[in-house]
Design a protein around this motif. Sequence first.
Motif, short mmCIF file in Angstrom:
data_model
loop_
_atom_site.label_atom_id
_atom_site.label_comp_id
_atom_site.label_asym_id
_atom_site.label_seq_id
_atom_site.Cartn_x
_atom_site.Cartn_y
_atom_site.Cartn_z
N SER A 7 -15.87 -4.84 -22.07
CA SER A 7 -16.48 -4.60 -20.76
C SER A 7 -15.72 -5.41 -19.72
O SER A 7 -15.11 -6.44 -20.04
N LEU A 8 -15.74 -4.95 -18.49
CA LEU A 8 -15.13 -5.71 -17.39
C LEU A 8 -15.74 -5.24 -16.08
O LEU A 8 -16.55 -4.31 -16.06
N LYS A 9 -15.40 -5.93 -15.01
CA LYS A 9 -15.92 -5.57 -13.70
C LYS A 9 -14.82 -4.88 -12.89
O LYS A 9 -13.65 -5.26 -13.00
N ALA A 10 -15.21 -3.94 -12.06
CA ALA A 10 -14.22 -3.24 -11.25
C ALA A 10 -14.78 -2.96 -9.87
O ALA A 10 -15.99 -2.79 -9.70
N THR A 11 -13.87 -2.91 -8.88
CA THR A 11 -14.30 -2.61 -7.52
C THR A 11 -13.14 -2.02 -6.71
O THR A 11 -11.97 -2.23 -7.03
N THR A 12 -13.52 -1.31 -5.67
CA THR A 12 -12.53 -0.82 -4.70
C THR A 12 -12.65 -1.63 -3.40
O THR A 12 -11.90 -1.39 -2.47
N GLN A 13 -13.65 -2.56 -3.36
CA GLN A 13 -13.99 -3.28 -2.13
C GLN A 13 -13.52 -4.73 -2.19
O GLN A 13 -14.06 -5.51 -2.98
N PRO A 14 -12.59 -5.12 -1.36
CA PRO A 14 -12.14 -6.52 -1.36
C PRO A 14 -13.31 -7.48 -1.20
O PRO A 14 -13.32 -8.56 -1.80
N GLY A 15 -14.30 -7.12 -0.41
CA GLY A 15 -15.44 -8.01 -0.16
C GLY A 15 -16.24 -8.32 -1.41
O GLY A 15 -16.93 -9.35 -1.48
N GLN A 16 -16.15 -7.46 -2.41
CA GLN A 16 -16.92 -7.69 -3.65
C GLN A 16 -16.15 -8.55 -4.65
O GLN A 16 -16.70 -8.98 -5.66
N LEU A 17 -14.87 -8.76 -4.37
CA LEU A 17 -14.03 -9.48 -5.33
C LEU A 17 -14.14 -10.99 -5.10
O LEU A 17 -13.88 -11.48 -4.00
N PRO A 18 -14.52 -11.77 -6.12
CA PRO A 18 -14.60 -13.23 -5.96
C PRO A 18 -13.19 -13.84 -5.98
O PRO A 18 -12.22 -13.17 -6.34
N ASP A 19 -13.10 -15.14 -5.63
CA ASP A 19 -11.82 -15.83 -5.76
C ASP A 19 -11.41 -15.87 -7.23
O ASP A 19 -12.25 -16.01 -8.12
N CYS A 20 -10.11 -15.71 -7.50
CA CYS A 20 -9.61 -15.65 -8.87
C CYS A 20 -8.52 -16.69 -9.09
O CYS A 20 -7.80 -17.08 -8.17
N ASP A 21 -8.39 -17.12 -10.36
CA ASP A 21 -7.36 -18.09 -10.71
C ASP A 21 -6.00 -17.41 -10.88
O ASP A 21 -4.95 -18.02 -10.67
N LEU A 22 -6.05 -16.14 -11.28
CA LEU A 22 -4.81 -15.42 -11.53
C LEU A 22 -4.97 -13.96 -11.14
O LEU A 22 -6.00 -13.34 -11.41
N GLY A 23 -3.96 -13.43 -10.49
CA GLY A 23 -3.88 -12.00 -10.23
C GLY A 23 -2.67 -11.43 -10.92
O GLY A 23 -1.65 -12.12 -11.05
N ILE A 24 -2.79 -10.21 -11.41
CA ILE A 24 -1.60 -9.51 -11.91
C ILE A 24 -1.51 -8.20 -11.14
O ILE A 24 -2.39 -7.34 -11.27
N VAL A 25 -0.48 -8.08 -10.32
CA VAL A 25 -0.31 -6.86 -9.55
C VAL A 25 0.45 -5.88 -10.44
O VAL A 25 1.62 -6.13 -10.79
N ALA A 26 -0.22 -4.78 -10.78
CA ALA A 26 0.36 -3.83 -11.75
C ALA A 26 0.42 -2.42 -11.17
O ALA A 26 0.48 -1.44 -11.91
N THR A 27 0.44 -2.31 -9.86
CA THR A 27 0.63 -1.00 -9.23
C THR A 27 2.10 -0.60 -9.33
O THR A 27 2.95 -1.41 -9.71
N LYS A 28 2.40 0.63 -8.93
CA LYS A 28 3.80 0.99 -8.71
C LYS A 28 4.34 0.13 -7.58
O LYS A 28 3.58 -0.31 -6.70
N ALA A 29 5.63 -0.08 -7.56
CA ALA A 29 6.25 -0.91 -6.52
C ALA A 29 5.93 -0.36 -5.12
O ALA A 29 5.73 -1.13 -4.17
N THR A 30 5.83 0.94 -5.02
CA THR A 30 5.56 1.56 -3.71
C THR A 30 4.15 1.28 -3.21
O THR A 30 3.85 1.55 -2.05
N GLN A 31 3.26 0.77 -4.08
CA GLN A 31 1.87 0.55 -3.67
C GLN A 31 1.48 -0.92 -3.60
O GLN A 31 0.32 -1.25 -3.36
N VAL A 32 2.46 -1.80 -3.80
CA VAL A 32 2.15 -3.24 -3.78
C VAL A 32 1.64 -3.66 -2.40
O VAL A 32 0.61 -4.33 -2.28
N GLU A 33 2.35 -3.26 -1.37
CA GLU A 33 2.00 -3.69 -0.02
C GLU A 33 0.54 -3.34 0.33
O GLU A 33 -0.24 -4.19 0.72
#
Lengths: 313, 313
Positions: free
Chosen positions: B55-81
């Motif tokens: 199980s895990l948590k998911a959101t499309t809303q930045p406001g719902q996301l708590p502060d995190c110790d680590l992020g892994i950006v795994a989008t395509k390079a064209t979608q990082v920005e």
Amino acid sequence: MKRVCIVGCGAIGSLYAAHLARVVEVWAFVRREDHARALNRDGLRVSGKHEFHVSLKATTQPGQLPDCDLGIVATKATQVEESIARVGDRFDQGAVISAQNGLGSEEIVAAHTRGQVIRGTTFMSGTKHSDAHVQLELDTATWIGPFEPCHTSPALVKEAADLINAGGLRAEALPDARPAQWSKLIFNASVNGVSALTGLPHSPHFADESQFSALGHLLHELIEEGKGVAAAAGIKLHEDPWEMNKIGAMTNHPPSMLYDVRRELPTEVDFLSGAIAREAERAGVPAPLHTAVYRLIKAREASWTFKDENRAL
Amino acid sequence: MKRVCIVGCGAIGSLYAAHLARVVEVWAFVRREDHARALNRDGLRVSGKHEFHVSLKATTQPGQLPDCDLGIVATKATQVEESIARVGDRFDQGAVISAQNGLGSEEIVAAHTRGQVIRGTTFMSGTKHSDAHVQLELDTATWIGPFEPCHTSPALVKEAADLINAGGLRAEALPDARPAQWSKLIFNASVNGVSALTGLPHSPHFADESQFSALGHLLHELIEEGKGVAAAAGIKLHEDPWEMNKIGAMTNHPPSMLYDVRRELPTEVDFLSGAIAREAERAGVPAPLHTAVYRLIKAREASWTFKDENRAL
């Protein structure tokens, strides 16, 4: 010159056949039986810049073709071998003009006839609406000259040009047709290759040099590289291919190689980028970009028959 | 590190999210509302090399996301920005791994977070069967190291690698991740570009050097040119991209850029061939072939929206 045979009647071949049939006996040698039937029954109608109708003779059978004073091979470069191999001996007492794009067709023609071989490059353009109807668009000249290894008689070249002019098209007899052929070769190889790989017609992108990523830079580099190969091969160009590209880029015209790759048909790349790559090797100068385009198009052709489990992807 | 956010859950992002959710709290930041709903409702199932469900948590809303110790950006390079711009501040106290193909994503990430940026390159592969099911194919290592301009702490890189290993995937902390990143960059830029232009998957043609026209020569030249740019940029490669190509050419695997051009989606070419072309300019060395591939692919992208009267041809 009293009897002429046009080998291959696409748009260009049909235009030669119809115009020459106004002044001499013309035979058309074609591949399809129904094509020959249509020409024998309906003749050829020309519209556009010129408007007229002529009768002519057509056949698919080498045995039915009489000896001719002049042949004009107007097939795609990829089909020269299979067509001239069947009828080359009908020109043994005459001359044959090779009117293909690119380099290498004259050598193939010369291997199949004892007649004199004439190097030809045409800028004429037209659209074939049916086997019996062709439209003349640009009646730009056909440049013809001797095929050097065979020491073609300049008088014969002149005679052939006079005949084409008498029929109402434009031809110019040159002491050396290579400067014209190479100008068109470099233009054609660059524009056709890039069009086939990008899917773009000859559009304004081809002359756009506004940003680092812009396609016009690549066209410029391909053309400069081609000019370097021409110089190393001892050819002084007739026109600047970059100027030709700038004019063409305003037309949105789809080059023949774009048409071919969209339909998965064999392209003329061996006679265009491939020819520049080979001439570069022979002259000992680099041509990395034309060689890359050559290998990419050959691989594109290979992709049409390469089967893999991910094909549907 | 107690809370991790995976930004973008395609195949690679889903694999990170599922494995890390076995050892820490995981959030998935995704674009589609139905994607977030599926993850919140069904969790993630992993099949293939590993078999489990989390199980895990998911959101499309930045406001719902708590502060995190680590992020892994795994989008395509064209979608990082577009993705990191919305949630970069959630990692201000932590670290962010950029796991894209090619060069240039770290710079974009660094512009949108005060957290430490980690340069990442992954050779892991998988297939996403649905929003809630991903298959692990190759569990090859992810190589991570500091993003030099930000003086990322090596201890933090090590902590991130330990966490990924604890979750059951493989990661290696390196003092310098550029040799690995550049090896993959040169491999990826060469194979993806040629595949997109020819329509061939990563097939035996890519390693065939039997004839002058063979595609393997072009791959070899692209890779040599890329190695020259790496050397000029002061990078010593981790692996030889030509050896990587020879192995890959036995798989018939369709590279992502082939998938993109078949669907007329924006490609990662700015981060691959385009990155090599830019680095070559910066280092003052030539890269004519990668630059040509870059411009051809950009023009291919332009062809999808360029309208002309001959489009139907």
